[in-house]
Design an enzyme around this catalytic site. Structure first.
Site: not given
Ligand code: AMP
Length: 178
Positions: A66, A103
């Site tokens: 996205r 996770e």
């Molecule tokens: P992180 O590495 O945990 O910061 O996860 C970020 C990535 O996961 C981004 O590219 C987001 O598009 C996706 N992502 C994580 N959690 C969500 C959520 N609750 N809703 C939508 N996209 C998420």
């Protein structure tokens, strides 16, 4: 046609919460209603790029998948190039790769070895900051190419997950904070 500029609160109203997607316990932030609305989509790009003018940024780096949508529109607006950071195995040429922790388990992102010139000025964009692992890995790839990150921008930040702590070396902005 000229559109009145939306505020981050207008964007927030359009973002849809999908409980238990893609797995139980996750509240997925669905940004497709923002994309589908001309005023909200173009306003989100104005807000994501508001600290910069054409000529300030050499490349906008977008994160799979996205992030590409917002990064591509931001790159056109800033008259900058677009560089994709992709999930492992998607880019056709030689890549640098960076692993990060999820996770459960690990994931890997990649960038083409010649995607950025050393010293180039980069705006890094993704749709959402959660734990920060993805953005930190993308930032590490940008640095590996010896480019300079001016800012990391997100449409949405899930502040309770503390992702900013992994991005302390960079200016971080998010339009909507939950
Ligand atoms: P992180 O590495 O945990 O910061 O996860 C970020 C990535 O996961 C981004 O590219 C987001 O598009 C996706 N992502 C994580 N959690 C969500 C959520 N609750 N809703 C939508 N996209 C998420």
């Amino acid at each position: 046609m000229s559109l009145t500029r939306p505020t981050p609160a207008d964007l927030e109203k359009a973002i849809r919460n999908i409980p238990d997607f893609p797995k139980p316990g996750i509240q997925f932030k669905d940004i497709t209603p923002v994309l589908a609305d001309a005023r909200l989509f173009s306003g989100s790009i104005d807000l994501l790029t508001e600290r910069f003018r054409p000529g300030d940024v050499d490349a906008v780096v977008g994160i799979d998948a996205r992030g590409f949508i917002f990064a591509a529109a931001a790159a056109v607006k800033l008259q900058a190039g677009l560089v994709p950071v992709r999930k492992q195995g998607k880019l056709p040429y030689r890549t640098h790769e960076q692993q990060y922790n999820l996770e459960y388990g690990t994931a890997t992102v990649a960038v083409h070895v010649d995607a950025l010139k050393p010293g180039s000025r980069v705006l890094l964009i993704d749709d959402l900051l959660a734990t920060g692992g993805t953005a930190a890995a993308a930032a590490a790839l940008v640095r590996r190419l010896e480019a300079r990150i001016l800012e990391i921008s997100f449409l949405i930040e899930l502040q309770f997950l503390g992702g900013r702590q992994k991005l302390q070396d960079y200016p971080v902005r998010s339009l909507i904070v939950y």
